[in-house]
Design a protein around this motif. Sequence first.
Motif, mmCIF file in Angstrom:
data_model
loop_
_atom_site.group_PDB
_atom_site.id
_atom_site.type_symbol
_atom_site.label_atom_id
_atom_site.label_comp_id
_atom_site.label_asym_id
_atom_site.label_seq_id
_atom_site.Cartn_x
_atom_site.Cartn_y
_atom_site.Cartn_z
ATOM 1 N N GLY A 105 1.638 15.847 58.660
ATOM 2 C CA GLY A 105 0.960 17.097 58.362
ATOM 3 C C GLY A 105 1.636 18.327 58.908
ATOM 4 N N SER A 125 1.859 15.388 49.118
ATOM 5 C CA SER A 125 0.451 15.435 49.492
ATOM 6 C C SER A 125 -0.202 14.065 49.339
ATOM 7 N N VAL A 165 -7.183 18.165 55.238
ATOM 8 C CA VAL A 165 -6.052 18.033 54.317
ATOM 9 C C VAL A 165 -6.354 16.961 53.276
#
Length: 302
Positions: A105, A125, A165
């Motif tokens: 991240g 991602s 996230v």
Amino acid sequence: MEVVGRLVAMLALLLAGTALRRGGVLGAERTARLNALAYYVALPAVVFVSTYDQSADELLSRALLVGLIVVMLGTAGIAWVVHRNRSSRPRRSVAVVQSYHSNLGYLGLPLVAATFDSGIAAIASVIYGVLSLIQLPLTIGIFSLLGSTSTSIRGEVRRLLTDPVLGALAVGLVVGAVGLVPPSPAIVGLDAIGTLALPLALICVGSSLRLGSSSLDVGATGSVMALKVGCMPALAWIVFSTLAVDHAVFAASIVMLGTPTSVSTYLFAQEFGGDAAFASVNVFVTTLVSIVTLSLLVVLVG
């Protein structure tokens, strides 16, 4: 020349974070706020902007999933063999975990987003999501096996499921699946916020780096460094070349798996009875070395 410029800029931001902490500018409260800005705002913005117009079926292929599992478990297995004879169980658990647990991240995802196009950032991602779901149970299992802890595993799982996230990834994929088109000003604004992810992340990582000479074990730290920023991306290169994936999947996978040891492993070591001082040294060393190795990986896959 571009690589040298990127290398210098990344090192400057990393060292700036360390200098700001040592100078008292980034105290505990300000560091927490900066981390929150990166973790809850900038990184989710990067993920959403890169995935909202993508198809989940195209982003998460069987080859990508198989490759990530093979590289993660393969590196963990090699680390277990390499570190099996370390007499201290708390140090052995940290050495094994930090040989594969990647800083996805705070370095991998923002670096990919800042360097490549949105298609590769979207795959990065998804890689973040998949590897997060593999890393946590694997890390908890190793620490539980080799450490002594009363930490609630349920709490760690809850923390993973509430990861902002991962939440942004889920929302982006749902928006893409149903064909919604967000307003252009919103996308432009989120894209602008996302550009802050890499500098914010590097400053946050730099502010967290601490090196204690009394905990320096050259052999053990050298092994962790070699496995994390050397063996793991090399194994990823072999595996994904064998799977014959397209360039976007290959580039995103190599860079994400080439990231250094995650800062969170230091916190895990504290919570799960590992050698926290040793963990701090390894985070420091692998992060500094990875600035060079990641720059080289970007060139090689570019």
